[in-house]
Design a protein around this motif. Structure first.
Motif, PDB file in Angstrom:
ATOM      1  N   HIS A 168     -21.536  76.549  14.231  1.00  0.00           N
ATOM      2  CA  HIS A 168     -20.909  75.711  13.761  1.00  0.00           C
ATOM      3  C   HIS A 168     -20.364  75.143  13.680  1.00  0.00           C
ATOM      4  CE1 HIS A 168     -24.495  75.961  11.532  1.00  0.00           C
ATOM      5  NE2 HIS A 168     -24.662  77.388  11.799  1.00  0.00           N
ATOM      6  N   SER A 169     -19.802  73.849  13.448  1.00  0.00           N
ATOM      7  CA  SER A 169     -18.269  73.123  13.762  1.00  0.00           C
ATOM      8  C   SER A 169     -18.112  72.840  12.566  1.00  0.00           C
ATOM      9  CB  SER A 169     -18.091  71.803  14.460  1.00  0.00           C
ATOM     10  OG  SER A 169     -17.519  71.013  14.672  1.00  0.00           O
ATOM     11  N   ILE A 170     -17.017  72.996  11.836  1.00  0.00           N
ATOM     12  CA  ILE A 170     -16.588  72.690   9.703  1.00  0.00           C
ATOM     13  C   ILE A 170     -15.712  71.888  10.215  1.00  0.00           C
ATOM     14  CG2 ILE A 170     -15.936  73.423   7.845  1.00  0.00           C
ATOM     15  CD1 ILE A 170     -16.965  76.155   8.682  1.00  0.00           C
ATOM     16  N   ASP A 171     -15.473  70.514   9.928  1.00  0.00           N
ATOM     17  CA  ASP A 171     -14.778  69.294   9.766  1.00  0.00           C
ATOM     18  C   ASP A 171     -13.653  69.824   8.093  1.00  0.00           C
ATOM     19  OD1 ASP A 171     -13.066  67.448  10.037  1.00  0.00           O
ATOM     20  OD2 ASP A 171     -15.383  65.925  10.545  1.00  0.00           O
ATOM     21  N   GLU A 172     -12.500  69.086   8.311  1.00  0.00           N
ATOM     22  CA  GLU A 172     -11.834  69.029   7.357  1.00  0.00           C
ATOM     23  C   GLU A 172     -12.402  67.974   5.638  1.00  0.00           C
ATOM     24  OE1 GLU A 172      -8.513  66.469   8.180  1.00  0.00           O
ATOM     25  OE2 GLU A 172      -9.646  65.036   8.854  1.00  0.00           O
ATOM     26  N   GLN A 173     -11.849  68.242   4.896  1.00  0.00           N
ATOM     27  CA  GLN A 173     -12.166  67.628   3.507  1.00  0.00           C
ATOM     28  C   GLN A 173     -12.519  66.293   3.878  1.00  0.00           C
ATOM     29  OE1 GLN A 173     -11.939  69.917  -0.001  1.00  0.00           O
ATOM     30  NE2 GLN A 173     -10.739  67.703  -0.921  1.00  0.00           N
ATOM     31  N   MET A 174     -13.478  64.911   3.529  1.00  0.00           N
ATOM     32  CA  MET A 174     -13.263  64.040   3.987  1.00  0.00           C
ATOM     33  C   MET A 174     -13.584  63.227   2.510  1.00  0.00           C
ATOM     34  SD  MET A 174     -12.938  63.539   7.118  1.00  0.00           S
ATOM     35  CE  MET A 174     -12.902  62.347   7.015  1.00  0.00           C
ATOM     36  N   ILE A 175     -14.153  63.844   1.539  1.00  0.00           N
ATOM     37  CA  ILE A 175     -14.047  63.592  -0.301  1.00  0.00           C
ATOM     38  C   ILE A 175     -12.731  63.814  -0.699  1.00  0.00           C
ATOM     39  CG2 ILE A 175     -16.077  63.248  -2.266  1.00  0.00           C
ATOM     40  CD1 ILE A 175     -17.765  63.600  -0.234  1.00  0.00           C
ATOM     41  N   LEU A 176     -12.322  63.069  -1.500  1.00  0.00           N
ATOM     42  CA  LEU A 176     -11.187  62.952  -2.398  1.00  0.00           C
ATOM     43  C   LEU A 176     -11.347  63.897  -3.782  1.00  0.00           C
ATOM     44  CD1 LEU A 176      -7.910  62.420  -3.389  1.00  0.00           C
ATOM     45  CD2 LEU A 176      -9.521  60.606  -4.522  1.00  0.00           C
TER      46      LEU A 176
END
Length: 274
Positions: free
Chosen positions: A260-268
């Motif tokens: 899996h590729s986990i992206d950074e948190q995008m929601i404040l």
């Protein structure tokens, strides 16, 4: 220079005192070079006649034979298991609670071994990769878009008594403009429709007033059925609950893979950890 000489004299005096005791006259004469006629005031005779004078030997005997008095008590630091009262600071008539910093201690715990081997079925890489639009439509399908259209038209009728006449196709254009606004950034979104800063890929698809009207009445759930705070069944996410539930159900339909590729948190968020 004088301080250095005093320090050296003190060191020499300390070494001499370790071998034998030096009386007050010899020490004063050695350090300060006091005249002979002034040394009489430093004699030990007065100390011998003074009833309150205690020699170093007498002090050692007193410390060994003296028991703790009842006039004082020794305070021991509170244990970490004891509950400490929460301090408060009063400001006028109101009292403000102060934060008490918790203390944590390290302890040795055996780390349990976890089996991280993949137990699912091997997944083959598809020969043809789908476009980003296809991936987006898997989660925002027509069922969800029809729900948004229905609730937006209902909200416009409930608040203003007007018919928004929003359709699924128009909603798709609106959502595409929202995505473009996140890429092509300007100080305010109306600049995309102005003559000097006009962006055809946005302004040619939808008028500015129509975009602002849809943006105003965009809704996902019926406000008239919402529970108030304190009532049974109150939901803080009621207004977006249908969207969250629908997207979550689509996520569960995705077959788990080994990598899996986990992206950074995008929601404040207000959490302490991302």
């Amino acid at each position: 220079m004088w301080i250095v000489l005093m320090a050296e004299s003190y060191d020499r005096l300390k070494k001499r005192a370790q071998n034998r005791r030096s009386d007050a006259e010899e020490a004063a004469k050695y350090i300060f070079d006091i005249p002979e006629d002034m040394l009489s005031d430093l004699s030990d005779d007065d100390d011998d006649n003074d009833p309150d004078f205690l020699s170093p030997e007498d002090l050692d005997d007193v410390d060994a034979n003296t028991e703790p008095s009842d006039d004082y008590s020794v305070e021991t630091p509170p244990s970490s298991h004891q509950q400490q009262p929460e301090p408060t600071a009063s400001t006028g008539k109101s009292k403000k609670k102060l934060k008490v910093q918790e203390k944590f201690g390290w302890r040795k715990v055996e780390i349990k071994k976890v089996d991280l081997s993949w137990k699912g079925e091997p997944r083959q890489v598809p020969g043809i990769l789908e476009t980003p639009l296809k991936y987006f439509q898997k989660f925002f399908d027509d069922e969800l878009l029809e729900l948004i259209v229905e609730q937006s038209n209902l909200f416009a009728l409930q608040t203003e008594g007007c018919n928004l006449c929003l359709t699924v196709e128009e909603l798709k254009v609106f959502m595409s403009i929202i995505l473009l606004l996140g890429v092509i950034k300007v100080p305010y979104y109306r600049m995309h429709w102005e003559a000097a800063t006009r962006y055809p890929k946005i302004s040619d698809k939808m008028g500015r007033q129509r975009f602002a009207k849809i943006k105003r009445f965009l809704h996902f759930n019926d406000n008239s059925k919402a529970k108030k705070s304190g009532e049974q069944g109150f939901d803080k996410l009621y207004k977006i609950r249908p969207v969250l539930g629908h997207i979550r159900s689509k996520f569960l339909e995705v077959t788990p893979e080994e990598n899996h590729s986990i992206d950074e948190q995008m929601i404040l968020s207000r959490g302490e950890a991302a």
